[in-house]
Structures are given as structure tokens and as C-alpha cells.
Design an enzyme around this catalytic site. Sequence first.
Site, PDB file in Angstrom:
ATOM      1  N   SER A  39       0.852  -1.181   0.000  1.00 24.16           N
ATOM      2  CA  SER A  39       0.000   0.000   0.000  1.00 24.16           C
ATOM      3  C   SER A  39       0.890   1.233   0.000  1.00 24.16           C
ATOM      4  O   SER A  39       1.819   1.347  -0.795  1.00 24.16           O
ATOM      5  CB  SER A  39      -0.933  -0.032   1.213  1.00 24.16           C
ATOM      6  OG  SER A  39      -1.755   1.105   1.275  1.00 24.16           O
ATOM      7  N   TYR A  58      -4.719   8.591  -6.270  1.00 27.80           N
ATOM      8  CA  TYR A  58      -3.792   7.631  -5.681  1.00 27.80           C
ATOM      9  C   TYR A  58      -4.225   7.257  -4.266  1.00 27.80           C
ATOM     10  O   TYR A  58      -4.290   6.072  -3.913  1.00 27.80           O
ATOM     11  CB  TYR A  58      -2.384   8.226  -5.674  1.00 27.80           C
ATOM     12  CG  TYR A  58      -1.314   7.314  -5.112  1.00 27.80           C
ATOM     13  CD1 TYR A  58      -0.974   6.134  -5.765  1.00 27.80           C
ATOM     14  CD2 TYR A  58      -0.639   7.638  -3.941  1.00 27.80           C
ATOM     15  CE1 TYR A  58       0.019   5.301  -5.258  1.00 27.80           C
ATOM     16  CE2 TYR A  58       0.351   6.813  -3.431  1.00 27.80           C
ATOM     17  CZ  TYR A  58       0.674   5.646  -4.095  1.00 27.80           C
ATOM     18  OH  TYR A  58       1.640   4.826  -3.590  1.00 27.80           O
ATOM     19  N   LYS A  97      -5.425   3.601  -2.719  1.00 24.34           N
ATOM     20  CA  LYS A  97      -4.745   2.944  -1.604  1.00 24.34           C
ATOM     21  C   LYS A  97      -5.672   2.789  -0.398  1.00 24.34           C
ATOM     22  O   LYS A  97      -5.565   1.797   0.339  1.00 24.34           O
ATOM     23  CB  LYS A  97      -3.480   3.718  -1.233  1.00 24.34           C
ATOM     24  CG  LYS A  97      -2.389   3.660  -2.298  1.00 24.34           C
ATOM     25  CD  LYS A  97      -1.963   2.227  -2.619  1.00 24.34           C
ATOM     26  CE  LYS A  97      -0.762   2.180  -3.560  1.00 24.34           C
ATOM     27  NZ  LYS A  97      -0.346   0.784  -3.862  1.00 24.34           N
TER      28      LYS A  97
END
Length: 276
Positions: A132, A146, A150
Site C-alpha cells: 500500500s 492515488y 490505496k
Amino acid sequence: MSKVVLVTGSSSGIGKETAKIFAEQGWNVIATMRDPAKDTELAGIANVYLARLDVQERKSIGSAIAQGIERFGRIDVLINNAGYGQFGVFEGTGDAQIKQQFDVNVIGVMNTIKAILPHFRENRAGTILNVSSGAGKFTLPLISLYAASKFALEGFSEALSHELDGLNIKVKIIEPGGTATNFSAVSNDALSETVKIDDYDPFVNAAGKMFQDMRNFSLVTARSVAELIYEAATDGTDTLRYSIGNDDFNARMNARKELDDQEYVNFIRSGYRKYL
């Protein structure tokens, strides 16, 4: 018999260092990447087998897993390392870029796990490590996509760890931050917007200065992250999350844990508001 690990995204950075560390420790390694022909290092290691795997192509996922099992007889650990970050103002990001961010960082991981789970269930054993990011725990400007990918990966991984608990299949999360492979490369020149919107310029400039502040901290090497991945894969515990990063990263992770919600948000905002 040597244990076997499959690593996605092994062409560079954390993935390549992870493949090397496992090989050094006597493991058989299935090092996967989109174009194995470009490799100039891993192919020369005796206990490393290169295979093509693009997480956006389900056929290549199944083929790489099958090749690895045919070569080494089994797979004990899967490391989902392949991923990348879209940086830029959300409003200026195109639909194709949004889809790709989730196809690689979330759907690709899910498809790889789904492809290997029958093998792990048959063996009644297996370990899945999902790489991660600190951006799976805290957010920053210009990384909305992004961070969203994650955050999704972390929620999926945590829930899946419970789902597979009764089958002796472990799921673990690695959270690197402040490394030489991620935010250190962010700058105004690296924005991935499809459409530039001038109204955001003051904010983008301020955020760019904040990222410059982050780059002034010493960076954690890909090798150090790979060493943590090896530890997580071999420590025999049920620990879910493993974090590693520089001082700036640790300050943000601690703020997320120790401050109340609005205090934390204000702390993050202070990083760029001082430049507005």
C-alpha cells in the site's frame, strides 16, 4: 524444499529489491513484470524465474501463476507490489486516467489474489502481502486518485484478512512512505492532468512547495522496504500492517493516530496553506 514467492512489478524499485532479497535468502522467486525482455539483472540469478504479468490483463496473471507452479511446484507467498500514482488536480483528470489508477492499484490486485486463492486453498496455506502506501492512511493534495486507490486497497486487504483466516491464509499490508520511489518525484512538472485549469494554479504552486519540503528529508531506500517485506512474509505472526518511512512520513502517520479528526485535517492543511 525451498519456499516460493511470486512478486509483481519486479522490473524496478521495491519489486526488484524484494525479488533479490528473497533469492538471497534461498527462496525460489517468480519475478513478474510487463516486459521481462527488458530485465538486465534478475534473469542472471539462479533461483529466479522471470514471467510476464500485467495486472491489467487477467490472462497474463493466470499464465504467470501457472508457469511459476510448473517451475517450482508451488507458491507460498504472493507479493502484490505493482502499482503507480496519478498526481494532479482531480477536476483536470480524464476518465481513462481515473479508470487506470483503480485498474492497476485495486482491480489488478484483486484479480491476482483471486487467481492464486484456489492454489492456496488447496495447500491450506499461503501469505498475501499487498504493498500500500502512507497514502492509504493519510491524504495529501494532488494525490486524490492515488490516495483513493490505496484507501480502497487497505479496506479490501483488512476485510480479506478476516475472510481467509479460517483457511490458514494470511493477508498483510506494507505501508512505505518517504521512499526514493514515490513522493520524492512529485513536482509541478509531473502532474498528470488531461486538462489544465488555471484557477488551481495558486494551490498547485503551494502544494508543489509542500512536496519540496518533503523531498528535503532523507529518503528510505527500496532495499529497506524490501527488507521489511521479507520480515513480514517470514515472521510467523498475524500482524496486519507494517510501516516504514522517513521522519516526515512518520510525523504524518503519528498525526493520523494521535490527533482527533479535525486536528489532523488542520495539520495536513498547514503544510500547503502557508504557501498560499
